[in-house]
Scaffold this motif. Structure first.
Motif, short mmCIF file in Angstrom:
data_model
loop_
_atom_site.label_atom_id
_atom_site.label_comp_id
_atom_site.label_asym_id
_atom_site.label_seq_id
_atom_site.Cartn_x
_atom_site.Cartn_y
_atom_site.Cartn_z
N UNK A 113 -125.95 58.73 -78.00
CA UNK A 113 -124.68 58.00 -78.41
C UNK A 113 -123.36 58.36 -77.48
N UNK A 114 -122.66 57.40 -76.98
CA UNK A 114 -121.55 57.82 -76.22
C UNK A 114 -120.18 57.20 -76.64
N UNK A 115 -120.11 56.63 -77.58
CA UNK A 115 -118.81 56.05 -77.96
C UNK A 115 -118.44 54.83 -76.87
N UNK A 116 -119.12 54.68 -75.88
CA UNK A 116 -118.59 53.61 -74.91
C UNK A 116 -118.87 52.22 -75.65
#
Lengths: 324, 272
Positions: free
Chosen positions: A320-323
């Motif tokens: 999960x990176x949020x990008x």
């Protein structure tokens, strides 16, 4: 015979005999799975480590247009790494595991990236020679029997051929430029020529894994066949540049219908492969550092994802990176 | 935030730097000076962000920060091409052959990358500022500035989303990420004020430019909303005096330019 009544092995053998695609749901021999994971993850690691020698020139690119092109190229390589890790994941090996193997020094990547990029012309030579050799290797992989790998390679090859043209164009501009630029271009070709020929792997008689890979329709042509094809390509292209290849033994053998080249220093190849190349330690250290420095960021993203899912500590997704 | 994504912008409907150079429109001296500020901000920040490619915390972030840097280089090239049109200079003449005191970028963009939180704090401020700026500038009476801004605002909207999403994750993630995010905001905020300082140039351009102070209320509202959601606060730190728009820079810019310009300056007159 329908797929249901065939054993896994029979079904697999039938797919290979028909030159059809093996998909993740299909039974496959353990050796086939292992060979693919090794090859695909090595390829992915090569893309990721391969970002470094070119990223070395992003901040110093000599024009804004070249800077933009170089950034886009290095970014494409990160993208290639991502598709390839995904393809390998379909065989049951998680990306985290592959990354851990890479930074622990247990996994291989293409030795070519252990050479330094010393001048701007190296951006051209890498594009033309290194990406050119990669394309010769990779175009046949678009037909590799394992579906996710073959499909990833289709997209990668399209982008690689664009990169190769960009590299050639860098060299062409230098070759038509000032005397200093021309020297820079020739010097880069001199340094990258032999390492790029060695990218095809050892001569056929010393390549133990090739035969099985060819039988499984993963590999379609031998190392020497591909190397010869590549030499035939660049020997013509270098004329357009008005520069030379550092090899006076290149000739077309009418009898074997193959391009021949001078001797390559396979001892150097083994040295670099064994970790004793000019940049092995530097490349690995940089990857490890980026991974370790980023750990707190990935942990934060995972904790946030868990919090959003309303179950702190459970189901955290490490990627999960949020990008967007 | 709008759902438009930068990735949907196709070359067909975008204004390229080459188009600006080819159009042959000449900016007048004041408009050029204004375009130079915008171009320098984008260029210096792109130079900073480019460093992250191959060093980001996750591969997806190498791609994301690379994308943002690429967008910014595109904006820089357009603004610099237009700025250079006033006196026959190219984007590269301006990028590579001006000295530190001739740059007109704000201090914020030349601040070091620091850790990922610091880069994100800088991105938060710049992207929200540029979103308001380009959102207004797309209605400029100068058609070239309006066209560059109209393209840029769509891309910067994505940058805004990227930074806001990360502020949430770092602010609400772990104790460490929260501590780093708070510190990053403190290190960044002294350089926010300069972005909104009016001066004679911006005022004299009237409806061709955007008065920086006019952007502040919307910027403050946007930032406040993100920080509130991330349970963070606007740090109470003193403002630095700035001076970038007059060519007075921090200690950082000289090093950044030395690296960026070294190869081009080694080969005067060369084409690449």
């Amino acid at each position: 015979m329908s797929g249901e009544t065939m054993s896994g092995q029979e079904h697999f053998d039938a797919l290979i005999a028909a030159d059809a695609r093996v998909e993740p749901r299909d039974w496959m021999p353990e050796g086939y799975r292992k060979t693919l994971v090794r090859q695909i993850s090595q390829h992915a690691h090569s893309e990721i480590i391969g970002m470094q020698p070119e990223a070395n020139w992003i901040t110093r690119a000599p024009s804004l247009k070249r800077k933009a092109i170089l950034m886009a190229k290095v970014q494409d390589e990160a993208g290639h790494g991502l598709y390839l890790y995904s393809a390998a994941e379909t065989l049951g090996t998680p990306r985290d595991q592959m990354t851990a193997d890479l930074i622990a020094g247990k996994a291989r990547y293409s030795s070519i990236f252990n050479y330094p990029t010393l001048t701007w012309a190296d951006m051209g030579a890498i594009g033309w020679l290194v990406d050119g050799a990669a394309i010769c290797n990779q175009v046949p992989l678009c037909r590799a029997s394992y579906g996710p790998y073959g499909r990833a390679m289709v997209r990668i090859c399209k982008e690689e051929s664009f990169h190769q043209r960009q590299g050639f164009e860098i060299l062409l501009e230098l070759a038509n430029g000032t005397a200093a630029q021309r020297d820079m271009a020739q010097d880069a070709i001199n340094r990258w020529y032999a390492p790029s020929l060695m990218m095809f792997g050892p001569p056929d008689e010393d390549s133990p894994n090739s035969r099985q890979s060819m039988a499984w329709n993963i590999k379609r042509f031998s190392n020497d066949e591909l190397r010869s094809r590549f030499v035939g390509m660049i020997v013509e292209q270098v004329k357009v540049l008005g520069l030379t290849l550092p090899d006076t033994d290149i000739r077309y053998n009418e009898e074997t219908e193959r391009w021949e080249h001078g001797p390559l220093d396979w001892k150097e190849f083994s040295e670099v492969l064994a970790g004793r190349g000019p940049c092995n330690s530097q490349r690995l250290a940089r990857r490890r550092e980026a991974h370790e420095d980023g750990a707190w960021v990935r942990e934060a993203a995972a904790a946030y994802a868990a919090r959003q899912a309303g179950s702190v500590g459970a189901g955290a997704v490490s990627n999960e990176t949020g990008a967007a | 935030m709008s759902s438009d994504s930068a990735t949907r912008i196709t070359p067909g409907n975008a204004l390229r730097p080459e188009d600006i150079a080819a159009a042959g429109t000449r900016a007048d001296r004041d408009t050029a000076a204004y375009a130079l500020r915008l171009g320098d901000d984008a260029l210096v920040l792109a130079q900073r962000l480019g460093w992250w490619i191959s060093r980001a915390p996750e591969l997806e972030e190498d791609v994301a920060l690379g994308n943002i840097a690429l967008d910014l280089i595109g904006h820089a090239r357009s603004f610099l091409s237009y700025a250079g049109s006033a006196d026959g200079r190219t984007e590269d003449d301006l990028a590579y052959w001006r000295n530190e005191t001739e740059f007109r970028s704000a201090h914020l963009v030349e601040q070091p990358n620091g850790d990922f939180a610091r880069t994100i704090a800088r991105q938060l401020v710049v992207s929200f500022y540029q979103f308001e700026l380009y959102g207004s500038l797309q209605h400029s009476a100068d058609p070239t500035l309006a066209a560059i801004a109209a393209k840029a605002v769509k891309e910067v909207d994505y940058h805004r989303d990227h930074s806001a999403q990360w502020v949430l994750r770092l602010g609400l993630g772990t104790a460490e990420s929260r501590g780093r995010m708070i510190r990053a905001l403190e290190l960044t905020w002294p350089y926010v004020g300069e972005l909104f300082d009016d001066d004679e140039l911006a005022a004299s351009l009237g409806d061709r430019a955007v008065l920086p102070s006019s952007l502040k209320p919307a910027f403050d509202r946007g930032i406040a909303a993100v920080l509130r959601q991330a349970e963070l606060e606007v740090p109470a730190v003193p403002s630095a005096p700035g001076g970038g728009r007059r060519g007075q820079h921090s200690e950082h810019l000289g090093y950044l330019l030395a690296e960026m310009q070294v190869l081009a300056r080694d080969h005067p007159g060369a084409a690449w």
